[in-house]
Design a protein around this motif. Structure first.
Motif, PDB file in Angstrom:
ATOM      1  N   TYR A   1       0.929  -0.760  -0.014  1.00 38.37           N
ATOM      2  CA  TYR A   1       0.501  -0.191  -0.446  1.00 38.37           C
ATOM      3  C   TYR A   1       0.478   1.418   0.224  1.00 38.37           C
ATOM      4  N   LEU A   2       2.547   1.192   0.488  1.00 35.33           N
ATOM      5  CA  LEU A   2       2.903   2.329   0.604  1.00 35.33           C
ATOM      6  C   LEU A   2       3.552   2.663  -0.844  1.00 35.33           C
ATOM      7  N   LEU A   3       3.880   1.613  -0.835  1.00 34.51           N
ATOM      8  CA  LEU A   3       4.339   2.006  -2.121  1.00 34.51           C
ATOM      9  C   LEU A   3       3.456   2.444  -3.878  1.00 34.51           C
ATOM     10  N   ARG A   4       1.830   2.084  -3.460  1.00 26.69           N
ATOM     11  CA  ARG A   4       1.226   2.511  -4.575  1.00 26.69           C
ATOM     12  C   ARG A   4       0.941   4.291  -4.071  1.00 26.69           C
ATOM     13  N   THR A   5       0.666   3.923  -2.987  1.00 21.65           N
ATOM     14  CA  THR A   5       0.573   5.661  -2.212  1.00 21.65           C
ATOM     15  C   THR A   5       1.943   6.449  -2.984  1.00 21.65           C
ATOM     16  N   MET A   6       3.097   6.066  -2.549  1.00 23.07           N
ATOM     17  CA  MET A   6       4.247   7.067  -2.394  1.00 23.07           C
ATOM     18  C   MET A   6       4.089   7.262  -4.545  1.00 23.07           C
ATOM     19  N   LEU A   7       4.061   6.913  -5.700  1.00 21.44           N
ATOM     20  CA  LEU A   7       3.593   6.482  -6.850  1.00 21.44           C
ATOM     21  C   LEU A   7       3.132   7.320  -7.185  1.00 21.44           C
ATOM     22  N   ARG A   8       1.456   7.644  -6.268  1.00 19.88           N
ATOM     23  CA  ARG A   8       0.524   8.227  -6.496  1.00 19.88           C
ATOM     24  C   ARG A   8       1.110   9.540  -6.750  1.00 19.88           C
ATOM     25  N   MET A   9       1.872   9.684  -5.398  1.00 12.86           N
ATOM     26  CA  MET A   9       2.229  11.603  -4.931  1.00 12.86           C
ATOM     27  C   MET A   9       3.886  11.390  -5.566  1.00 12.86           C
ATOM     28  N   PHE A  10       4.404  11.009  -5.846  1.00 14.65           N
ATOM     29  CA  PHE A  10       5.339  11.319  -6.452  1.00 14.65           C
ATOM     30  C   PHE A  10       4.958  11.841  -8.693  1.00 14.65           C
ATOM     31  N   LEU A  11       4.072  10.894  -8.774  1.00 13.42           N
ATOM     32  CA  LEU A  11       3.175  11.775  -9.882  1.00 13.42           C
ATOM     33  C   LEU A  11       2.683  13.332  -9.903  1.00 13.42           C
ATOM     34  N   ALA A  12       1.961  12.970  -9.022  1.00 15.19           N
ATOM     35  CA  ALA A  12       1.214  14.266  -8.223  1.00 15.19           C
ATOM     36  C   ALA A  12       2.611  15.686  -8.587  1.00 15.19           C
ATOM     37  N   LEU A  13       3.515  14.846  -7.646  1.00 13.38           N
ATOM     38  CA  LEU A  13       4.586  16.105  -8.180  1.00 13.38           C
ATOM     39  C   LEU A  13       5.275  16.249  -8.450  1.00 13.38           C
ATOM     40  N   ALA A  14       5.767  15.421 -10.096  1.00 13.74           N
ATOM     41  CA  ALA A  14       5.966  15.962 -11.064  1.00 13.74           C
ATOM     42  C   ALA A  14       5.304  16.732 -11.962  1.00 13.74           C
ATOM     43  N   ALA A  15       4.203  15.894 -11.912  1.00 17.75           N
ATOM     44  CA  ALA A  15       2.907  17.625 -12.597  1.00 17.75           C
ATOM     45  C   ALA A  15       2.658  18.616 -11.754  1.00 17.75           C
ATOM     46  N   SER A  16       3.099  18.669 -10.253  1.00 11.54           N
ATOM     47  CA  SER A  16       2.766  20.254  -9.954  1.00 11.54           C
ATOM     48  C   SER A  16       3.949  20.707  -9.960  1.00 11.54           C
ATOM     49  N   LEU A  17       5.456  20.654 -10.188  1.00 10.15           N
ATOM     50  CA  LEU A  17       6.126  21.386 -10.566  1.00 10.15           C
ATOM     51  C   LEU A  17       6.613  21.553 -11.895  1.00 10.15           C
ATOM     52  N   VAL A  18       5.815  20.728 -13.148  1.00 14.57           N
ATOM     53  CA  VAL A  18       5.496  21.636 -14.575  1.00 14.57           C
ATOM     54  C   VAL A  18       4.143  22.497 -14.230  1.00 14.57           C
ATOM     55  N   PHE A  19       4.285  22.294 -13.982  1.00 18.27           N
ATOM     56  CA  PHE A  19       3.120  22.955 -13.698  1.00 18.27           C
ATOM     57  C   PHE A  19       3.070  24.284 -12.607  1.00 18.27           C
ATOM     58  N   SER A  20       3.559  24.648 -11.557  1.00 21.00           N
ATOM     59  CA  SER A  20       4.231  25.418 -11.454  1.00 21.00           C
ATOM     60  C   SER A  20       5.028  26.135 -11.928  1.00 21.00           C
ATOM     61  N   CYS A  21       5.961  25.943 -12.667  1.00 16.61           N
ATOM     62  CA  CYS A  21       6.762  26.492 -13.620  1.00 16.61           C
ATOM     63  C   CYS A  21       6.868  27.288 -14.953  1.00 16.61           C
ATOM     64  N   VAL A  22       5.727  26.641 -15.692  1.00 13.67           N
ATOM     65  CA  VAL A  22       5.236  27.361 -16.672  1.00 13.67           C
ATOM     66  C   VAL A  22       4.135  28.118 -16.072  1.00 13.67           C
ATOM     67  N   PHE A  23       3.448  28.286 -14.668  1.00 12.70           N
ATOM     68  CA  PHE A  23       2.272  28.522 -14.448  1.00 12.70           C
ATOM     69  C   PHE A  23       3.143  30.450 -14.168  1.00 12.70           C
ATOM     70  N   ALA A  24       4.314  29.920 -12.773  1.00  7.28           N
ATOM     71  CA  ALA A  24       4.999  30.991 -12.298  1.00  7.28           C
ATOM     72  C   ALA A  24       5.551  31.893 -13.400  1.00  7.28           C
ATOM     73  N   ALA A  25       6.360  31.577 -14.538  1.00  3.93           N
ATOM     74  CA  ALA A  25       6.963  31.975 -14.995  1.00  3.93           C
ATOM     75  C   ALA A  25       6.425  33.241 -16.449  1.00  3.93           C
ATOM     76  N   VAL A  26       4.913  33.056 -16.922  1.00  4.29           N
ATOM     77  CA  VAL A  26       4.434  33.727 -17.469  1.00  4.29           C
ATOM     78  C   VAL A  26       4.041  34.439 -16.755  1.00  4.29           C
ATOM     79  N   ALA A  27       2.981  34.159 -15.558  1.00 10.19           N
ATOM     80  CA  ALA A  27       2.412  34.950 -14.452  1.00 10.19           C
ATOM     81  C   ALA A  27       3.589  35.830 -14.572  1.00 10.19           C
ATOM     82  N   ALA A  28       4.550  35.844 -13.772  1.00 11.17           N
ATOM     83  CA  ALA A  28       5.679  37.258 -12.992  1.00 11.17           C
ATOM     84  C   ALA A  28       6.314  37.507 -14.834  1.00 11.17           C
TER      85      ALA A  28
END
Length: 593
Positions: free
Chosen positions: A86-113
């Motif tokens: 269960y821990l392996l499944r949860t951590m996979l979901r969290m790291f996939l979400a973290l990777a998507a969050s990083l890409v979103f944050s870079c694009v969003f912050a760069a354009v807005a700034a």
């Protein structure tokens, strides 16, 4: 010397003559003599870790694409031996979400700034997205993802990953935006002198400058994902219960069964998982990112990482990393523009500003009109007045809790940030405390409230700040750790102390990070209200009067008109709070950088 890629002169790509790219040697990537020393013991040690991680990743990915039909109950168990899986499944979901969050944050912050017009549109949008609770996203996304992947578990998995993404992305985007707006003027002038292209400026100046704060917010995002992992994996929408194999579903089953031993086991495995990714990911990144600190002199004590030391002692692994870095440098050099570039964009024309304001006003008016018609037909005005009253109750809790958390955690965060030795020691502890889900405190809260006949409206409130107070702490630590060492020595020489030291030195130094932490903590508190105001332990349910409990209850029974009403009112409260309080403080912080 400022330790940024901006000043890296090994290849002198910024000053390369025009047309030189035609004769760049292909051996930049594949040298003529591909001769590398044999694998040493550090290569073998690191190779074993990499192989184990790749095997775990491949196994977890194979599990999330199994056949699945809506209404099917996946086999779950409270057996502690299932917790590693269960821990392996949860951590996979969290790291996939973290990777998507990083890409979103870079694009969003760069354009807005970079563009003032985009900022006027995107920052209010981010306020709205931050104010929508995770159950609101789940109500919309579950059916959509299941329709995209019919007959496959991947649809439900994508819905869970998206829900975790919504608990991670917003604070990272706010942090990057604040950092991009705070790049010192002398570094911007240096970028002009070196005639860096937009990509080079982003990768060599802006992202390295924001890296220390971004890493602390990535840690907070991972912890925020743990805080909402029960809602993301044990999905209850429209009287349908979908439980994915994971730590969140395990916690939900343990709470329903009132199994204290299972809760103890899941806490132990959560601690092990957090310690694992702290040692294998965040601690090496923190030690590596120390070279990007903006200061004139060397720091007192750089963060240390045993894994980073291993990496630096390897032969072939370092060779592969060096090839990748050179390829990235070559790509950035290829994207360099030959002409001089004006990096600080001119202020938008007054007419364009007015046009954007008109568009925003029209969009808000149309949305408000539609909402009024919808509410009048489905729920009635009396229900609207009741929901607004519940919103004021939750607003009062949020404001009081943020003030109390700031009074306690700002001094603690400043002390940790100014003492790198303790920051290195307490990094993992802070991540575990921030990741502790509020659901695991339900037994204590229910027992104490029932035993002492306490008022749930008051004593359930601390559960709201249990996971969101850490946004303040992590951002203040990031701000304090970025204070230049020479400024610290100057304060020591002036012998500042007491309130004068806080007013003239400490508070101004961490104020931009403090405001960023307050914005994200405020939004996190509103989201946490759906968990903290509606508490269940076995067959016992305690409910505080507030907007969070209203949304949680209506989501569970499937009353979507009232769910939409509750989410709309929460968005309105959060946007007003951000616009009239936090963003004014943010503007003050930006003007004084």
């Amino acid at each position: 010397m400022h330790r940024f890629y901006l000043f890296h002169q090994e290849q002198n790509t910024a000053l390369a003559p025009a047309g030189a790219w035609r004769v760049m040697p292909s051996r930049l990537f594949f040298p003529r003599r591909f001769v590398v020393s044999n694998l040493n013991r550090w290569d073998w040690a690191l190779l074993s870790i990499v192989c184990a991680l790749l095997f775990a990743l491949a196994f977890a990915l194979s599990q999330i694409t199994q056949p699945y039909s809506l209404g099917q109950q996946l086999p779950l168990s409270l057996d502690p031996w299932m917790l590693p899986y269960y821990l392996l499944r949860t951590m996979l979901r969290m790291f996939l979400a973290l990777a998507a969050s990083l890409v979103f944050s870079c694009v969003f912050a760069a354009v807005a700034a970079k563009y003032a017009v985009a900022e006027r549109l995107m920052i209010p949008l981010l306020d709205v997205l931050q104010s929508i609770p995770i159950l609101g996203f789940l109500s919309i996304s579950v059916a959509g993802f299941i329709a995209i992947f019919p007959g496959n578990l991947l649809g439900v998995e994508c819905a869970a990953i998206f829900a975790i993404f919504t608990s991670q992305a917003w604070n990272m985007a706010f942090s990057l935006f604040q950092s991009f707006r705070s790049v010192p003027l002398e570094l911007q002038e240096a970028a002009k002198v070196f005639q860096l292209s937009g990509w080079q400026r982003f990768f060599r100046l802006e992202l390295p400058f924001a890296m220390p704060g971004l890493l602390w917010n990535m840690m907070m995002s991972m912890s925020g994902g743990w805080f909402f992992v029960v809602a993301a994996e044990a999905i209850s929408v429209a009287n349908q219960n979908i439980r994915l194999p994971g730590v969140g579903s395990y916690i939900a089953m343990a709470i329903e069964a009132r199994d204290l031993s299972a809760i103890a086991w899941v806490i132990a495995f959560m601690l092990a998982g957090i310690a694992l990714y702290d040692q294998l990911l965040f601690r090496p990144l923190t030690a590596w990112a120390d070279k990007f600190r903006f200061e004139e002199t060397a720091g007192e004590m750089a963060p240390q990482s045993w894994l980073l030391k291993w990496l630096r002692r390897t032969n072939r692994v370092r060779f592969v990393v060096d090839r990748f870095v050179r390829a990235l440098e070559y790509s950035l050099w290829m994207l360099r523009r030959r002409s001089a570039i004006r990096w600080i964009p001119e202020a938008p024309r007054e007419g364009l500003n007015r046009a954007v304001s008109v568009v925003l006003f029209v969009a808000a008016s149309v949305a408000l009109a539609w909402l009024v018609v919808f509410i009048h037909d489905r729920v009635g005005l009396a229900e609207v007045a009741h929901v607004f009253l519940l919103g004021f109750y939750t607003l009062l809790r949020v404001v009081i809790l943020i003030i109390l958390a700031a009074l306690f955690w700002v001094p603690v965060g400043v002390w940790i940030g100014l003492n790198p030795h303790w920051a290195d020691r307490l990094q993992g502890v802070a991540q575990f405390c921030a990741a502790f889900p509020a659901n695991l405190m339900f037994p204590v809260a229910v027992v104490l409230i029932l035993q002492w006949q306490l008022n749930p409206d008051v004593w359930l409130s601390p559960l709201m700040v249990l996971g969101t107070q850490w946004y303040l702490l992590f951002n203040v630590i990031a701000g304090a750790s970025g204070v230049p060492t020479d400024l610290r020595y100057a304060v020591q020489n002036l012998n500042l102390s007491g309130w004068l030291k806080w007013r003239r030195y400490l508070l101004p130094a961490v104020f931009p990070s403090l405001v960023t932490g307050a914005v994200t903590a405020s939004g996190g508190c509103w989201n946490a209200s759906i968990v903290a105001e509606y508490v269940s332990w076995g067959s016992v349910t305690l409910q505080a009067q507030g907007l969070g409990s209203y949304i949680a209850h209506m989501t569970a029974v499937g009353d979507f008109p009232r769910v939409a009403l509750g989410i709309s009112v929460m968005c309105l409260f959060v946007m007003c709070l951000n616009r009239f309080v936090w963003h004014r403080l943010w503007q003050v912080a930006a003007d004084r950088v």
